[in-house]
Enzyme design. Structure first.
Site, short mmCIF file in Angstrom:
data_model
loop_
_atom_site.label_atom_id
_atom_site.label_comp_id
_atom_site.label_asym_id
_atom_site.label_seq_id
_atom_site.Cartn_x
_atom_site.Cartn_y
_atom_site.Cartn_z
N TRP A 358 0.52 -33.07 11.07
CA TRP A 358 -0.63 -33.82 10.34
C TRP A 358 -0.87 -33.03 9.54
O TRP A 358 -1.40 -33.46 7.98
CB TRP A 358 -1.41 -33.15 11.59
CG TRP A 358 -1.58 -31.42 11.24
CD1 TRP A 358 -1.36 -30.03 11.51
CD2 TRP A 358 -2.07 -30.01 10.56
NE1 TRP A 358 -1.38 -28.97 11.27
CE2 TRP A 358 -2.09 -29.23 10.32
CE3 TRP A 358 -3.73 -30.87 10.41
CZ2 TRP A 358 -2.90 -28.12 10.42
CZ3 TRP A 358 -4.62 -30.31 9.77
CH2 TRP A 358 -4.69 -28.77 9.64
N ASP A 359 0.28 -32.63 8.30
CA ASP A 359 0.03 -31.58 7.58
C ASP A 359 0.67 -32.77 6.13
O ASP A 359 -0.25 -32.48 4.92
CB ASP A 359 1.69 -30.72 6.93
CG ASP A 359 2.35 -29.69 7.67
OD1 ASP A 359 0.87 -30.50 8.80
OD2 ASP A 359 2.90 -28.80 7.92
N GLU A 489 -3.58 -20.67 15.09
CA GLU A 489 -2.25 -20.69 16.23
C GLU A 489 -2.62 -19.59 16.93
O GLU A 489 -1.20 -19.13 17.27
CB GLU A 489 -0.56 -21.13 15.52
CG GLU A 489 -0.92 -22.94 15.49
CD GLU A 489 0.00 -23.49 15.02
OE1 GLU A 489 0.36 -24.40 15.23
OE2 GLU A 489 1.03 -22.82 14.73
N LYS A 601 -4.61 -16.64 11.59
CA LYS A 601 -3.16 -16.98 10.95
C LYS A 601 -3.33 -17.97 9.95
O LYS A 601 -2.42 -18.19 8.91
CB LYS A 601 -2.01 -17.83 12.02
CG LYS A 601 -1.32 -18.38 11.41
CD LYS A 601 -0.08 -19.30 12.55
CE LYS A 601 1.22 -20.05 11.78
NZ LYS A 601 1.98 -20.74 12.76
N GLN A 602 -3.75 -19.22 9.64
CA GLN A 602 -4.51 -19.74 8.68
C GLN A 602 -6.18 -20.28 8.78
O GLN A 602 -6.38 -20.18 10.11
CB GLN A 602 -3.29 -21.33 9.04
CG GLN A 602 -3.72 -21.86 10.22
CD GLN A 602 -3.00 -23.04 9.84
OE1 GLN A 602 -1.45 -23.07 10.01
NE2 GLN A 602 -2.95 -24.54 9.21
#
Length: 767
Positions: A358-359, A489, A601-602
């Site tokens: 999906w990046d 995640e 994580k992000q």
């Protein structure tokens, strides 16, 4: 402690001094690519130290059987591996009977390697003393041609320093390669044929299962003191998978012996007869010759930089960082072939299977839209349209019906091939990024035609998925999305991830709105699509009911949307209060401990605020940023760029600058201690966004470019270009103001800090 051996330089990545412990990291950082193939910075000569050999061909993959302990319904049967392709760069070298090997040399001096990003050239030089006492100077240049993208070029010079020498060059091509990350130690290439003609050689191999055929070729020319030599090669090795030649030269002290090696790949994706095609590539390369090929390479890169360069004055490390990111993005994908996409490691390593994530839609499309022709971004959208049937299959395997589409987390051909259940089954927010990219493309380019032609079918499949994936809670009288993994995640199998629920509602609403628009403006397409998809008004009302009644977890005390149900039940210890010896937690903690922690994580909730910035007030953004950022460990490469952009919006410029450096130098400084596995290519587009959208404040609102320029105190000035609807807008920001210039055929109005500014072609305007 981050690594710091890369020398600061505006246009080059430079390493000085040979250090065996850094070889694998440098092999990643000095990688080269041309969109069609790529090559880690492995030494041409033999090296017996620790190394990670890697050559890659775009679009060629292998379905490595999934390795799991317990098989689950709907599980992907394989993990698509980007293949380590046959080795074309190899040149074994003997000098006075001794093999040249930097691992066994008694001394290596003046070692230097440079990746010249301005010209697309990788060079390496050193002096060495071999175990037999022979002293030599070596100078090597390598590049992958942008003009002839099946061709790589090596120019390898050796000069004896302390006496005359017998130098033997042994160039080869070898299909007997393996993948570092193979699940079952399988071989991926099946030899088909080995041929040779004079100074050329060809090894043809076919991948098992997928049956891609590739001819790996070489052609060698020898020079002594710059003069071409006519030497017939001896055949040293000829097996089913490898052919190696030998050329012997007597070289006097101070004289330079040179081998020029043309090599590369021709593949069955593009040619019926790959050997014939390889001969034609060699012929083109020979006719042009090394010097002209090198000049063409410099000119081709000059054209790329003309549009995509970002300049930064007064901060060399920041300048080097952004150019490295832009360079790697252009090495990975140039938009010429809609069958190809952008893997998270590009051509720098094998991790993640080199597949599409999906990046591409979330991070990369904005870079390609703004720095290239809009057709490049349209090709990336077409890639997903072409895989819609597979997305419907993927959803059907999980029990969804009626043409619901779930795009894969990881893919090479549209089929899901990620083999961790908490990602494969649960990280479904990826579907939202596919839809958002369609919206983003139209918003930026003004080209609506993609939606009635192709995009609407994709949107319908995605909306159907979200409607079916939602669960009605009689307890709350709202729709929920249960058992998911959000962008963070470090949380698996949670209920009501805010970002997932929000983008699901948005997808349904956006699809509904496009159906109304297409019905009025493109009635023939509307009829074709609704008939093809069997879409009814009754179904649309069910969609609407789900979207209008979606649940979002919210906490009144903090006045923030919760990342998911139960987030506040965690022990909310901030990252700043975490012992530094525990970082990175993904390398120090058990998965159980990570899942119970509050650490992010992000960007997750903040990813939603990034995509849908105009849905929220600046005060809401600040409240959420201040709440979530302290719990974010940024152990995903995709995290710092979003935080940099939002910190800039909030005038937290020191924080924005720190995050910018982190995203731009993630690999150069090896923040995550993993660069030897390859570079983080897709997050590099986020680095571009952190300058253009973060510091530059660029947005597109109602068909108009808006800017709210800011500048870090560390910089004197910066500039960038935007291709906005076939008009090139050049933006220059300094500590004293912002100026615009325009390459185009008519004036445009841009909005700067809320005020209209008219920019005329080649006419400088100050604000």
């Amino acid at each position: 402690m981050n690594q710091d051996y890369i020398k600061p330089d505006n246009w080059s990545i430079i390493e000085e001094e040979f250090n065996a412990d850094r070889v694998k990291s440098s092999e990643s950082l000095f990688s080269i690519g041309n969109g069609a193939m790529g090559q880690r910075a492995n030494f041409e000569e033999a090296y017996t130290g620790h190394t990670f050999q890697g050559s890659y061909i775009a679009g060629i993959y292998y379905p490595d059987k999934t390795k799991v302990g317990w098989w689950k319904n709907g599980y992907p049967e394989y993990f698509a591996k980007v293949l380590n392709a046959p080795n074309w760069i190899g040149i074994d070298i003997e000098i006075n009977g001794e093999a040249l090997d930097l691992n066994t040399c008694t001394s290596v001096r003046q070692f230097r390697r440079e990746l010249n990003m301005k010209e697309g050239m990788y060079t390496r030089s050193f002096e060495a003393t071999l175990p037999n006492g022979t002293e030599i100077a070596v100078d090597v240049c390598r590049f992958l041609s942008l003009d002839i993208d099946e061709l790589g070029v090596i120019n390898y010079n050796i000069t004896p320093l302390n006496g005359d020498a017998k130098i033997v060059f042994k160039p080869y091509v070898d299909a007997g390669v393996h993948n570092e990350d193979a699940n079952w130690e399988e071989k991926f290439w099946e030899p088909q044929a080995v041929q040779q003609t004079e100074n050329s050689a060809f090894v043809t191999a076919r991948t098992f299962k997928t049956h891609f055929t590739a001819t790996t070729f070489m052609h060698n020319s020898l020079l002594l003191a710059g003069h071409k030599m006519t030497i017939a090669p001896a055949i040293v090795t000829k097996t089913a998978e490898k052919i190696q030649y030998s050329y012997e030269l007597g070289v006097t002290k101070g004289q330079t012996a040179t081998i020029q090696k043309l090599g590369g790949y021709t593949v069955s994706m593009n040619h019926e007869n790959t050997i014939k095609a390889a001969r034609e590539v060699i012929e083109k390369g020979q006719v042009l010759g090394y010097d002209q090929l090198a000049d063409m390479q410099k000119n081709a890169w000059a054209k790329i930089w003309e549009m995509s360069d970002i300049t930064i004055a007064g901060d060399v490390k920041a300048q080097q960082g952004i150019r490295f990111n832009i360079f790697q993005l252009n090495q990975t994908y140039l938009g010429k072939d809609s069958r190809l996409n952008i893997g998270p490691k590009g051509f720098t390593g094998e991790k993640y299977g080199g597949s599409t994530y999906w990046d591409t839609e979330a991070y990369c499309i904005p870079f390609y839209m703004a720095t290239k022709d809009q057709q490049v971004a349209r090709n990336l959208l077409t890639y997903r349209y072409n895989q819609l049937d597979k997305a419907i299959e993927n959803a059907a395997k999980l029990g969804f019906t009626n043409g619901a589409a779930l795009y894969p987390m990881v893919t090479m051909n549209g089929e899901e091939c990620h083999n961790e259940w908490e990602i494969t089954f649960e990280e479904i927010h990826r579907n939202g990024a596919i839809a958002f990219a369609i919206y983003n493309y139209h918003r930026f380019t003004g080209d609506y035609s993609y939606i009635p032609e192709k995009g609407l079918e994709v949107l319908i499949g995605i909306a159907r998925f979200w409607q079916q994936r939602a669960t009605f809670s009689t307890h709350k009288n709202q729709y929920m999305i249960l058992g998911v993994t959000g962008p963070n995640e470090y949380e698996n199998n949670v209920n009501n991830n805010f970002y997932t629920n929000y983008i699901a509602k948005w997808c349904i609403d956006y699809t509904y709105a496009q159906l109304q628009k297409v019905a009025v403006e493109y009635p023939a397409d509307h009829k074709r699509i609704t008939q093809k998809t069997n879409l009814s008004d009754a179904e649309l009302q069910i969609w609407k009911k789900v979207a209008d009644n979606m649940y979002f977890p919210y906490d009144e005390t903090h006045q923030v949307y919760l990342q998911q149900d139960g987030f506040l039940d965690k022990e909310l210890v901030k990252v700043a209060d975490l012992d530094r010896s525990q970082r990175p937690i993904n390398q120090k903690w058990s998965w159980d401990r990570i899942l119970r922690s509050p650490y992010i994580k992000q960007a997750d909730v903040l990813q939603g605020f990034y995509f849908f910035e105009d849905h929220f007030s600046k005060a809401e953004l600040e409240r959420h940023f201040n709440f979530y950022e302290p719990f974010t460990v940024h152990e995903s490469s995709l995290s710092p760029c979003v935080h940099s952009i939002q910190a800039a919006v909030l005038n937290k410029m020191d924080m924005a600058y720190t995050f910018y450096l982190r995203t731009s130098r993630l690999d150069l400084d090896d923040y995550n201690k993993e660069v030897e596995e390859g570079c983080h290519i897709t997050s590099m587009a986020g680095t571009w966004m952190s300058i253009v959208e973060g510091f530059g404040g660029m947005r597109v609102k109602e068909n108009t470019l808006h800017f709210e320029p800011k500048i870090p105190k560390e910089w004197e000035a910066y500039s960038f270009k935007i291709n906005f609807r076939n008009q090139i807008v050049h933006v220059s920001v300094s500590q004293t103001g912002t100026s615009f210039s325009l390459e185009g055929d008519h004036e445009i109005t841009v909005v700067v800090n809320g005020k209209n500014v008219v920019v005329k072609p080649e006419n400088l305007n100050r604000k």
